[in-house]
Design a protein around this motif. Sequence first.
Motif, PDB file in Angstrom:
ATOM      1  N   MET A 267       0.830  -1.197   0.000  1.00 37.03           N
ATOM      2  CA  MET A 267       0.000   0.000   0.000  1.00 37.03           C
ATOM      3  C   MET A 267       0.877   1.265   0.000  1.00 37.03           C
ATOM      4  SD  MET A 267      -3.432   0.449   2.281  1.00 37.03           S
ATOM      5  CE  MET A 267      -2.657   0.144   3.857  1.00 37.03           C
ATOM      6  N   ILE A 268       1.911   1.263   0.811  1.00 37.11           N
ATOM      7  CA  ILE A 268       2.843   2.403   0.850  1.00 37.11           C
ATOM      8  C   ILE A 268       3.517   2.591  -0.510  1.00 37.11           C
ATOM      9  CG2 ILE A 268       5.044   3.192   1.834  1.00 37.11           C
ATOM     10  CD1 ILE A 268       4.111   1.780   4.478  1.00 37.11           C
ATOM     11  N   ASP A 269       3.904   1.476  -1.145  1.00 38.35           N
ATOM     12  CA  ASP A 269       4.599   1.537  -2.436  1.00 38.35           C
ATOM     13  C   ASP A 269       3.715   2.105  -3.545  1.00 38.35           C
ATOM     14  OD1 ASP A 269       6.857   0.479  -1.276  1.00 38.35           O
ATOM     15  OD2 ASP A 269       6.506  -1.576  -1.985  1.00 38.35           O
ATOM     16  N   MET A 270       2.398   1.927  -3.443  1.00 38.01           N
ATOM     17  CA  MET A 270       1.491   2.459  -4.466  1.00 38.01           C
ATOM     18  C   MET A 270       1.302   3.972  -4.341  1.00 38.01           C
ATOM     19  SD  MET A 270      -1.493  -0.345  -5.261  1.00 38.01           S
ATOM     20  CE  MET A 270      -1.615  -0.018  -7.023  1.00 38.01           C
ATOM     21  N   GLU A 271       1.695   4.527  -3.208  1.00 36.97           N
ATOM     22  CA  GLU A 271       1.715   5.981  -2.974  1.00 36.97           C
ATOM     23  C   GLU A 271       0.373   6.670  -3.251  1.00 36.97           C
ATOM     24  OE1 GLU A 271       5.956   7.736  -3.584  1.00 36.97           O
ATOM     25  OE2 GLU A 271       5.403   6.716  -5.465  1.00 36.97           O
ATOM     26  N   PRO A 272      -0.718   6.167  -2.722  1.00 38.70           N
ATOM     27  CA  PRO A 272      -1.972   6.911  -2.858  1.00 38.70           C
ATOM     28  C   PRO A 272      -1.914   8.204  -2.065  1.00 38.70           C
ATOM     29  CG  PRO A 272      -2.246   5.163  -1.261  1.00 38.70           C
ATOM     30  CD  PRO A 272      -0.890   4.961  -1.870  1.00 38.70           C
ATOM     31  N   GLN A 273      -2.683   9.187  -2.473  1.00 39.99           N
ATOM     32  CA  GLN A 273      -2.718  10.434  -1.727  1.00 39.99           C
ATOM     33  C   GLN A 273      -3.401  10.235  -0.366  1.00 39.99           C
ATOM     34  OE1 GLN A 273      -1.192  13.283  -2.377  1.00 39.99           O
ATOM     35  NE2 GLN A 273      -1.940  14.060  -0.405  1.00 39.99           N
ATOM     36  N   ARG A 274      -4.418   9.381  -0.361  1.00 37.36           N
ATOM     37  CA  ARG A 274      -5.158   9.141   0.883  1.00 37.36           C
ATOM     38  C   ARG A 274      -5.347   7.640   1.102  1.00 37.36           C
ATOM     39  NH1 ARG A 274      -7.150  13.085  -1.634  1.00 37.36           N
ATOM     40  NH2 ARG A 274      -8.799  11.943  -2.752  1.00 37.36           N
ATOM     41  N   ILE A 275      -5.360   7.261   2.372  1.00 41.57           N
ATOM     42  CA  ILE A 275      -5.715   5.908   2.794  1.00 41.57           C
ATOM     43  C   ILE A 275      -6.851   6.024   3.799  1.00 41.57           C
ATOM     44  CG2 ILE A 275      -4.969   3.826   4.032  1.00 41.57           C
ATOM     45  CD1 ILE A 275      -2.117   4.389   3.009  1.00 41.57           C
ATOM     46  N   VAL A 276      -7.886   5.229   3.602  1.00 47.13           N
ATOM     47  CA  VAL A 276      -8.969   5.148   4.582  1.00 47.13           C
ATOM     48  C   VAL A 276      -8.950   3.732   5.147  1.00 47.13           C
ATOM     49  CG1 VAL A 276     -11.452   5.291   4.997  1.00 47.13           C
ATOM     50  CG2 VAL A 276     -10.351   6.892   3.408  1.00 47.13           C
ATOM     51  N   TYR A 277      -8.716   3.622   6.448  1.00 49.31           N
ATOM     52  CA  TYR A 277      -8.568   2.334   7.124  1.00 49.31           C
ATOM     53  C   TYR A 277      -9.798   2.112   7.997  1.00 49.31           C
ATOM     54  CZ  TYR A 277      -5.934  -1.410   9.577  1.00 49.31           C
ATOM     55  OH  TYR A 277      -5.478  -2.606  10.096  1.00 49.31           O
ATOM     56  N   VAL A 278     -10.610   1.110   7.627  1.00 46.84           N
ATOM     57  CA  VAL A 278     -11.787   0.732   8.407  1.00 46.84           C
ATOM     58  C   VAL A 278     -11.393  -0.464   9.261  1.00 46.84           C
ATOM     59  CG1 VAL A 278     -14.199  -0.011   8.326  1.00 46.84           C
ATOM     60  CG2 VAL A 278     -13.300   1.534   6.560  1.00 46.84           C
ATOM     61  N   SER A 279     -11.496  -0.328  10.575  1.00 47.97           N
ATOM     62  CA  SER A 279     -10.974  -1.358  11.478  1.00 47.97           C
ATOM     63  C   SER A 279     -12.040  -1.860  12.439  1.00 47.97           C
ATOM     64  CB  SER A 279      -9.805  -0.788  12.291  1.00 47.97           C
ATOM     65  OG  SER A 279      -9.461  -1.655  13.359  1.00 47.97           O
ATOM     66  N   CYS A 280     -11.986  -3.181  12.728  1.00 47.66           N
ATOM     67  CA  CYS A 280     -12.843  -3.746  13.772  1.00 47.66           C
ATOM     68  C   CYS A 280     -12.038  -4.137  15.009  1.00 47.66           C
ATOM     69  CB  CYS A 280     -13.609  -4.963  13.235  1.00 47.66           C
ATOM     70  SG  CYS A 280     -12.550  -6.285  12.616  1.00 47.66           S
TER      71      CYS A 280
ATOM     72  N   VAL B  29     -16.973   4.040  15.725  1.00 45.64           N
ATOM     73  CA  VAL B  29     -18.379   3.753  15.436  1.00 45.64           C
ATOM     74  C   VAL B  29     -18.786   2.513  16.234  1.00 45.64           C
ATOM     75  CG1 VAL B  29     -20.079   3.172  13.661  1.00 45.64           C
ATOM     76  CG2 VAL B  29     -18.170   4.689  13.095  1.00 45.64           C
ATOM     77  N   ASP B  30     -19.918   2.595  16.928  1.00 47.40           N
ATOM     78  CA  ASP B  30     -20.399   1.450  17.695  1.00 47.40           C
ATOM     79  C   ASP B  30     -21.276   0.579  16.807  1.00 47.40           C
ATOM     80  OD1 ASP B  30     -20.847  -0.269  19.791  1.00 47.40           O
ATOM     81  OD2 ASP B  30     -22.546   0.865  20.588  1.00 47.40           O
ATOM     82  N   MET B  31     -20.670  -0.480  16.288  1.00 44.33           N
ATOM     83  CA  MET B  31     -21.402  -1.411  15.418  1.00 44.33           C
ATOM     84  C   MET B  31     -22.111  -2.506  16.210  1.00 44.33           C
ATOM     85  SD  MET B  31     -20.961  -0.616  12.152  1.00 44.33           S
ATOM     86  CE  MET B  31     -21.055  -2.105  11.167  1.00 44.33           C
TER      87      MET B  31
ATOM     88  N   ALA C 240     -13.628   1.531  13.941  1.00 47.83           N
ATOM     89  CA  ALA C 240     -13.127   2.891  13.760  1.00 47.83           C
ATOM     90  C   ALA C 240     -12.754   3.098  12.303  1.00 47.83           C
ATOM     91  CB  ALA C 240     -11.915   3.150  14.649  1.00 47.83           C
ATOM     92  N   VAL C 241     -12.994   4.308  11.811  1.00 46.01           N
ATOM     93  CA  VAL C 241     -12.580   4.699  10.460  1.00 46.01           C
ATOM     94  C   VAL C 241     -11.487   5.749  10.615  1.00 46.01           C
ATOM     95  CG1 VAL C 241     -13.331   5.517   8.209  1.00 46.01           C
ATOM     96  CG2 VAL C 241     -14.973   4.409   9.726  1.00 46.01           C
ATOM     97  N   THR C 242     -10.371   5.540   9.924  1.00 48.27           N
ATOM     98  CA  THR C 242      -9.225   6.440  10.049  1.00 48.27           C
ATOM     99  C   THR C 242      -8.838   6.996   8.682  1.00 48.27           C
ATOM    100  OG1 THR C 242      -8.401   5.164  11.925  1.00 48.27           O
ATOM    101  CG2 THR C 242      -6.847   6.637  10.850  1.00 48.27           C
ATOM    102  N   TRP C 243      -8.529   8.287   8.680  1.00 49.01           N
ATOM    103  CA  TRP C 243      -8.124   9.000   7.458  1.00 49.01           C
ATOM    104  C   TRP C 243      -6.637   9.313   7.556  1.00 49.01           C
ATOM    105  CZ3 TRP C 243      -9.535  14.894   7.234  1.00 49.01           C
ATOM    106  CH2 TRP C 243      -8.859  15.505   6.176  1.00 49.01           C
ATOM    107  N   LEU C 244      -5.885   8.858   6.533  1.00 49.07           N
ATOM    108  CA  LEU C 244      -4.456   9.161   6.440  1.00 49.07           C
ATOM    109  C   LEU C 244      -4.177   9.900   5.139  1.00 49.07           C
ATOM    110  CD1 LEU C 244      -4.631   5.849   7.482  1.00 49.07           C
ATOM    111  CD2 LEU C 244      -2.318   6.518   8.147  1.00 49.07           C
ATOM    112  N   GLU C 245      -3.217  10.832   5.181  1.00 50.73           N
ATOM    113  CA  GLU C 245      -2.774  11.577   3.994  1.00 50.73           C
ATOM    114  C   GLU C 245      -1.288  11.344   3.789  1.00 50.73           C
ATOM    115  OE1 GLU C 245      -4.129  13.858   1.821  1.00 50.73           O
ATOM    116  OE2 GLU C 245      -6.203  13.804   2.543  1.00 50.73           O
TER     117      GLU C 245
END
Length: 463
Positions: free
Chosen positions: A400-413, A438-440, A449-454
């Motif tokens: 994922m790091i090697d693909m160098e997207p501008q943003r990563i959205v990580y949805v975690s349980c 988020v309380d699922m 939790a949803v996390t936004w990375l740039e």
Amino acid sequence: MVKQTTPVKKNETITLRFEDLTHEGNGVGKINGYPLFVPNVLPGEEAIVKVVKVNKNFGFGKLMELTKSSPERVEPTCHVHCGGCQLQHMSYKLQLDMKQNQVKNVMKKVAHLPHVPIHPIMGMEHPYHYRNKVQVPVGEKNGELIVGYYQKRSHRIVENMDTCSIQAETINEILPVVRQLANQLGIEPYQEENHRGDLRHIMIRTGHATNDVMIVLVTRTNRLPNKDVLIDELTRRFPQIKSIVQNVNEKRTNVILGEKTKVLWGETYIYDKIGDITFAISAKSFYQVNPIQTKVLYDKALEFANIGSDDVVVDAYCGIGTISLFLAQKAKKVYGIEVVPDAIADAKKNAALNGITNVEFTVGQAEKVMPKWKEQGLTPDVIVVDPPRKGCEADFLQAMIDMEPQRIVYVSCNPSTLARDLRILEDGGYVTKEVQPVDMFPSTNHVEAVTWLEKRCRSIINT
């Protein structure tokens, strides 16, 4: 060498005041600085406790008698102790506070990101009857077929759970009828100890928006006595049933579903909607069990992704395409990856069902597929990842790091594995911008939790 002693001994009975909660929801009390973890007690409460286990640095206790109660204690809506709902004795406010603190703690202690904004957890207005799927084991007692969840840390069935406060009310209506009919029709319950009998599990799936119902009968062999009578009676009583399926699992295993599935009556799929997207759900489909909060979760993921009409998105761990199809409403193109072939088949069906053509689904391991895509010149603007509880493998994070997207959205349980992975992504050139819990799963100790990375600017990386 002097043997270290603890201030309490196993089987000792003590009076304890509780001051905190573990991430599992157990109360924490201390004797001379030595922590004891005890289920079903809350901060501010006092209780008589029996010590059941002692380790070098901490111990475990059992609540014997509550001597002082917290104002946050509530009467549980269910008194069946199956172990599925660990937090029913807590007010919903305290449940949310506990989960919020869990996310904060791991962001500080594991990710080493104490200053990242963590928004207030998004809870439910009505935190009951949210589960759209149940799968309960079948057993035998005194010659009768019984169903119910296994008691915590055991294979003893908590029998005939005719109602559950977190299951959809439709399921609460249908499940006891399936049990009663199976008993009347002489369908033999599975016996785990000698691998005999007919019926192993009963699964019921519902569509929250459609009220569709699917019943899956998991059997040891192809044998299912009086199945025509069973089908006639169930479909007569419950017109919302759209599908009755038999799944055959011949193996001695804890895995619920076997490889062979056949429709006994009705359709292969039932349907549900999340937002404007319709989903076809089969017996084996992975589909979020709380559709109300799934909409909340996906809306936040879409907001964090901040997708423009020219953006290309990769959705790793795409399952049956639930997040992919949400993303496709905004993106130029979405590429979904999933290791389970059946899930990809469902994803393609769901895309066609909704007339969405700007998605492409691939079977494979994301950590192997993504480097090939990079070699072929695919440069996504956004990557969305929704891994299982164990989080992401190291080679996937690197891909994922090697693909160098501008943003990563990580949805975690799982906040702990999220925090671990965020630390790796931070070290790989990304900045964690915001986290939204988020309380699922109300009444349980799970939190998403949803996390936004740039992507960090190169000028910052090189300084």
